[in-house]
Design an enzyme around this catalytic site. Structure first.
Site, short mmCIF file in Angstrom:
data_model
loop_
_atom_site.label_atom_id
_atom_site.label_comp_id
_atom_site.label_asym_id
_atom_site.label_seq_id
_atom_site.Cartn_x
_atom_site.Cartn_y
_atom_site.Cartn_z
CG HIS A 1 -122.35 17.45 24.91
ND1 HIS A 1 -122.94 17.49 23.62
CD2 HIS A 1 -123.29 17.45 25.87
CE1 HIS A 1 -124.44 17.31 23.88
NE2 HIS A 1 -124.49 17.29 25.09
NE ARG A 2 -123.76 13.77 29.11
CZ ARG A 2 -124.79 14.01 29.58
NH1 ARG A 2 -126.28 13.74 29.24
NH2 ARG A 2 -124.87 14.66 30.72
CE LYS B 1 -135.13 17.81 17.01
NZ LYS B 1 -135.40 16.89 15.89
CE LYS C 1 -132.06 15.44 11.05
NZ LYS C 1 -132.76 15.40 11.89
CB SER D 1 -134.28 7.05 18.82
OG SER D 1 -134.94 7.00 17.43
N1 GLU Z 1 -134.92 12.68 12.52
C1 GLU Z 1 -135.64 12.65 13.78
C2 GLU Z 1 -135.48 14.02 14.57
O1 GLU Z 1 -135.42 15.08 13.57
C3 GLU Z 1 -135.17 11.54 14.70
C4 GLU Z 1 -133.96 11.41 15.23
C5 GLU Z 1 -133.40 10.02 15.85
O2 GLU Z 1 -134.44 9.35 16.23
O3 GLU Z 1 -132.37 9.95 16.05
O4 GLU Z 1 -135.63 14.05 15.58
#
Ligand code: GLU
Length: 470
Positions: A64-65, A93, A105, A362
């Protein structure tokens, strides 16, 4: 613990929140579904010359983004369903902290503890090449980051591989975050997740109305904390809780056992002891606890699981005596344990809010790479000039002269790390207020349901506005 348990938990949390929304079933299906998964197997030469076929995944949960965003995990236990569940958590998140990315992921099935540096590098570069081949990486496509078993070094190899294979692309370093600062990383990214955990806990403990039923005073000062995992997230969360929050870190649990001291452990000294001896055990003045899982059951105010998923299950949940569980790891409490803990009035600060500091910073790193300029470069001098003018004006109005040292300190423009830390804090505070308001105003049963529902509504809204459902 079955490998499907974590996937099942995330799915359960989603469904429970979704039932409370007025979003139509088709849209809910779209928000829940994982959009694409790339499963690969590739050969990598081991140090003795033999070949190991490595299994790996990248799951892009929601488009979606764009880009999609999320870490890469190196672990023997990597499994396709686990990768998908973690990618889904990334989507929610990002929605909660207002980071404009979809969730993703990656998982690579190797043992990070026994892999040599050379082998890790070959695996990382080959994995990156595989992702490039299938268009599963790129500054506007999908941007990996560190996760369990990976760090700055791996992100550096990814950036370098990408840059060399995509010579003509503008800003190739924006293809990955969590890079070393010398490779266009951002200062503050390494501590971001742990610092965000501390800031999130502080937000939670500041609310007197939520602390009262737990029999706790507000604030982190003097609170007894047990931390599971002294990796990057656990170490920084414990460090800031102790040094900035005035909390007592009474217990630290690691794979090979735990240590306990009711008067508090010095996190930095424990870390140095671990570096020197290879273990946190036998730390001067602390009791060794052979079964590190039993340490989680000791009495404390806040339990911070900062290791892996499914650490608190129906098996040990009845024995947990913490009043607050602060989920620094992804998915440390499974849904059966959650029911037991909620019943007993334990307050859980959910992972999808609490550990979002990492992806927040990030995002800042990605913005910096896309812009090709650091944040302080654009504001530092300007701030200095404004402050100098104000102090000059103040001096001429009062007829007093400021001490030269103090003047120098006040006038100094912010460094990039200070900007990052302040912006992270602002994000954690604002997001907590939003999720908390949502919880109370909608009369939802708990914080996790509020966080999920809030995220689901945001993602669904974004799909609507992007015209995916005409
Ligand atoms: N692995 C981290 C998390 O679970 C960081 C993910 C990121 O910075 O893209 O939130």
């Amino acid at each position: 613990m079955s490998r499907g348990a974590f996937f099942e938990s995330v799915s359960h949390y989603f469904d429970r929140a979704a039932r409370l929304s007025s979003i139509k079933p088709g849209m809910l299906d779209q928000v829940k579904s994982c959009n694409s998964v790339y499963r690969m197997r590739f050969p990598v030469k081991q140090d003795d010359g033999s070949i190991l076929v490595v299994e790996a995944f990248r799951a892009e949960h929601s488009h979606h983004r764009l880009p999609t965003k999320g870490g890469i995990r190196f672990s023997k236990h990597v499994h396709i369903n686990e990768t998908i569940a973690l990618a889904a958590l990334m989507t929610y998140k990002c929605a909660i902290v207002g980071v404009p990315f979809g969730g993703a992921k990656g998982g690579v099935c190797i043992d990070p503890r026994t892999a040599s540096e050379g082998f890790r590098e070959r695996v990382t570069r080959r994995y990156t090449a595989e992702l490039i081949r299938k268009n599963f990486i790129g500054p506007d496509i999908d941007v990996p980051a560190p996760d369990y078993g990976t760090g700055e070094r791996e992100m550096g190899w990814i950036a370098d591989t990408y840059k060399n294979l995509k010579m003509n692309e503008g800003n190739p370093y924006a293809c990955v975050t969590g890079k070393p600062v010398s490779m266009q990383g951002i200062p503050g990214r390494k501590q971001a997740t742990g610092l965000g955990v501390f800031q999130g806990i502080r937000c939670c403990l500041d609310r007197a109305e939520d602390m009262k039923p737990l029999g706790l005073s507000t604030g982190t000062q003097g609170k007894r904390v047990i931390v599971q995992g002294l990796g990057n997230v656990g170490y920084h969360a414990a460090f800031y809780l102790q040094t900035q929050g005035g909390a007592l870190i009474t217990g630290i649990a690691e794979r090979d056992g735990g240590i306990f001291n009711p008067d508090g452990l010095d996190v930095d000294e424990v870390y140095r002891h671990q570096q020197a001896t290879g273990s946190i055990l036998n730390f001067p003045g602390a009791e060794n606890v052979a079964d590190s899982r039993a340490l989680l059951e000791r009495e404390c105010d806040i339990l911070v699981p900062a290791a892996l998923e499914n650490q608190i299950t129906a098996e040990n949940a009845p024995r947990i005596r913490a009043k607050i569980i602060a989920e620094a790891a992804n998915g440390p409490v499974d849904f059966q344990a959650e029911a037991i803990l909620l019943e007993r009035g334990v307050l859980m600060i959910p992972d999808l809010y609490l550990n979002a500091g990492g992806v927040t910073v990030s995002y800042f790193e990605w913005l910096k790479n896309k812009a090709g300029v650091s944040f302080d470069r654009m504001v530092s001098r300007h701030e200095e000039l404004v402050k100098r003018e104000m102090i000059d004006e103040l001096e001429s109005l009062t007829g007093k002269t400021m001490d030269a040292e103090r003047r120098k300190r006040l006038i100094k423009g912010p460094r990039e790390e200070e900007l990052v830390v302040a912006a992270l804090e602002e994000t954690m505070i604002r997001s907590y207020d939003q999720v908390h308001d949502f919880w109370k105003q909608r009369g939802l049963p708990d914080l996790r349901t509020a966080a999920f529902l809030h995220a689901i509504e945001r993602v669904a809204e974004s799909y609507t506005h992007h015209g995916i459902f005409p």
